[in-house]
Design a protein around this motif. Structure first.
Motif, PDB file in Angstrom:
ATOM      1  N   GLU A 123      -2.970  -1.832  -1.606  1.00 33.13           N
ATOM      2  CA  GLU A 123      -2.928  -2.039  -0.156  1.00 33.13           C
ATOM      3  C   GLU A 123      -4.334  -2.170   0.414  1.00 33.13           C
ATOM      4  N   GLN A 124      -5.268  -1.376  -0.100  1.00 30.70           N
ATOM      5  CA  GLN A 124      -6.656  -1.494   0.336  1.00 30.70           C
ATOM      6  C   GLN A 124      -7.211  -2.864  -0.037  1.00 30.70           C
ATOM      7  N   ALA A 125      -6.920  -3.301  -1.254  1.00 30.70           N
ATOM      8  CA  ALA A 125      -7.468  -4.564  -1.747  1.00 30.70           C
ATOM      9  C   ALA A 125      -6.879  -5.764  -1.006  1.00 30.70           C
ATOM     10  N   VAL A 126      -5.626  -5.695  -0.623  1.00 30.15           N
ATOM     11  CA  VAL A 126      -4.955  -6.824   0.020  1.00 30.15           C
ATOM     12  C   VAL A 126      -5.523  -7.083   1.409  1.00 30.15           C
ATOM     13  N   SER A 127      -5.901  -6.053   2.105  1.00 31.99           N
ATOM     14  CA  SER A 127      -6.368  -6.221   3.476  1.00 31.99           C
ATOM     15  C   SER A 127      -7.872  -6.523   3.573  1.00 31.99           C
ATOM     16  N   VAL A 128      -8.503  -6.834   2.468  1.00 30.02           N
ATOM     17  CA  VAL A 128      -9.951  -7.091   2.455  1.00 30.02           C
ATOM     18  C   VAL A 128     -10.212  -8.590   2.448  1.00 30.02           C
ATOM     19  N   ASP A 129     -11.221  -8.992   3.218  1.00 32.67           N
ATOM     20  CA  ASP A 129     -11.601 -10.403   3.268  1.00 32.67           C
ATOM     21  C   ASP A 129     -12.558 -10.773   2.145  1.00 32.67           C
ATOM     22  N   THR A 177       8.083  11.195 -15.812  1.00 31.60           N
ATOM     23  CA  THR A 177       8.539  10.375 -14.692  1.00 31.60           C
ATOM     24  C   THR A 177       7.760  10.714 -13.432  1.00 31.60           C
ATOM     25  N   ARG A 178       7.524  11.992 -13.215  1.00 36.37           N
ATOM     26  CA  ARG A 178       6.753  12.427 -12.047  1.00 36.37           C
ATOM     27  C   ARG A 178       5.328  11.877 -12.115  1.00 36.37           C
ATOM     28  N   ASP A 179       4.714  11.937 -13.301  1.00 39.75           N
ATOM     29  CA  ASP A 179       3.362  11.395 -13.467  1.00 39.75           C
ATOM     30  C   ASP A 179       3.354   9.889 -13.226  1.00 39.75           C
ATOM     31  N   THR A 180       4.351   9.191 -13.760  1.00 40.52           N
ATOM     32  CA  THR A 180       4.441   7.742 -13.570  1.00 40.52           C
ATOM     33  C   THR A 180       4.596   7.410 -12.094  1.00 40.52           C
ATOM     34  N   GLU A 181       5.442   8.162 -11.410  1.00 43.96           N
ATOM     35  CA  GLU A 181       5.651   7.932  -9.978  1.00 43.96           C
ATOM     36  C   GLU A 181       4.357   8.164  -9.203  1.00 43.96           C
ATOM     37  N   LYS A 182       3.636   9.201  -9.577  1.00 43.64           N
ATOM     38  CA  LYS A 182       2.354   9.497  -8.922  1.00 43.64           C
ATOM     39  C   LYS A 182       1.380   8.341  -9.144  1.00 43.64           C
ATOM     40  N   ASN A 183       1.317   7.846 -10.386  1.00 41.34           N
ATOM     41  CA  ASN A 183       0.422   6.727 -10.693  1.00 41.34           C
ATOM     42  C   ASN A 183       0.803   5.473  -9.902  1.00 41.34           C
ATOM     43  N   ILE A 184       2.095   5.233  -9.742  1.00 38.74           N
ATOM     44  CA  ILE A 184       2.542   4.065  -8.988  1.00 38.74           C
ATOM     45  C   ILE A 184       2.107   4.180  -7.534  1.00 38.74           C
ATOM     46  N   HIS A 185       2.259   5.369  -6.963  1.00 39.69           N
ATOM     47  CA  HIS A 185       1.846   5.558  -5.559  1.00 39.69           C
ATOM     48  C   HIS A 185       0.334   5.383  -5.405  1.00 39.69           C
ATOM     49  N   GLN A 186      -0.432   5.890  -6.359  1.00 36.05           N
ATOM     50  CA  GLN A 186      -1.887   5.716  -6.301  1.00 36.05           C
ATOM     51  C   GLN A 186      -2.240   4.235  -6.427  1.00 36.05           C
ATOM     52  N   TRP A 187      -1.568   3.547  -7.341  1.00 36.63           N
ATOM     53  CA  TRP A 187      -1.804   2.118  -7.548  1.00 36.63           C
ATOM     54  C   TRP A 187      -1.475   1.343  -6.275  1.00 36.63           C
ATOM     55  N   MET A 188      -0.339   1.659  -5.663  1.00 32.24           N
ATOM     56  CA  MET A 188       0.061   0.954  -4.445  1.00 32.24           C
ATOM     57  C   MET A 188      -0.947   1.177  -3.326  1.00 32.24           C
ATOM     58  N   GLY A 189      -1.470   2.384  -3.225  1.00 33.95           N
ATOM     59  CA  GLY A 189      -2.500   2.664  -2.214  1.00 33.95           C
ATOM     60  C   GLY A 189      -3.750   1.839  -2.456  1.00 33.95           C
ATOM     61  N   ALA A 190      -4.156   1.743  -3.711  1.00 35.88           N
ATOM     62  CA  ALA A 190      -5.346   0.955  -4.047  1.00 35.88           C
ATOM     63  C   ALA A 190      -5.108  -0.532  -3.784  1.00 35.88           C
TER      64      ALA A 190
END
Length: 123
Positions: free
Chosen positions: A71-77, A56-69
């Motif tokens: 967020e970067q992709a969403v704000s790009v033109d 569960t901890r690994d999954t949560e970590k992966n979700i946070h990394q995914w969300m960070g990536a």
């Protein structure tokens, strides 16, 4: 007689009780066997829960990394190779298939940290 049985493990308390109160050997063995069996089950449960917590901890970590990536992709033109490399692990292009509707070709996109989202949605 002074007894430390309140501070000792259940198996040790059972052993002390046998000698302090003169418990029958058969009763003692029966209780000890039951205690050891319960202890084994609890230890297995503990190991399984510990493994599940780590997963569960690994999954949560992966979700946070995914969300960070994401967020970067969403704000790009404009999409760039570097941005895609940050979000996408691999792309699998399958063979073309002829159907009654025409030609179909399946493409699977495997995202970093979460895998193939379309396969998760179908299951």
């Amino acid at each position: 007689m002074f007894s430390l049985s309140g501070k000792l493990r259940p198996g040790q308390r059972l052993y002390d009780e046998k000698f302090e109160r003169g418990m029958e050997e058969e009763t003692f063995q029966s209780m000890l066997t039951r205690y050891e069996s319960e202890k084994t089950v609890l230890e297995q449960d503990r190991s399984e829960l510990k493994a599940e917590a780590l997963q569960t901890r690994d999954t949560e970590k992966n979700i946070h990394q995914w969300m960070g990536a994401v967020e970067q992709a969403v704000s790009v033109d404009k999409l760039s190779r570097g941005l895609l490399a940050t979000v996408i692990d691999r792309i699998v292009v399958h063979e073309r298939e002829k159907t009654d509707e025409g030609i179909r070709q399946r493409v699977d996109i495997y995202y970093k940290f979460v895998g193939n989202i379309s396969a998760m949605e179908q299951s």
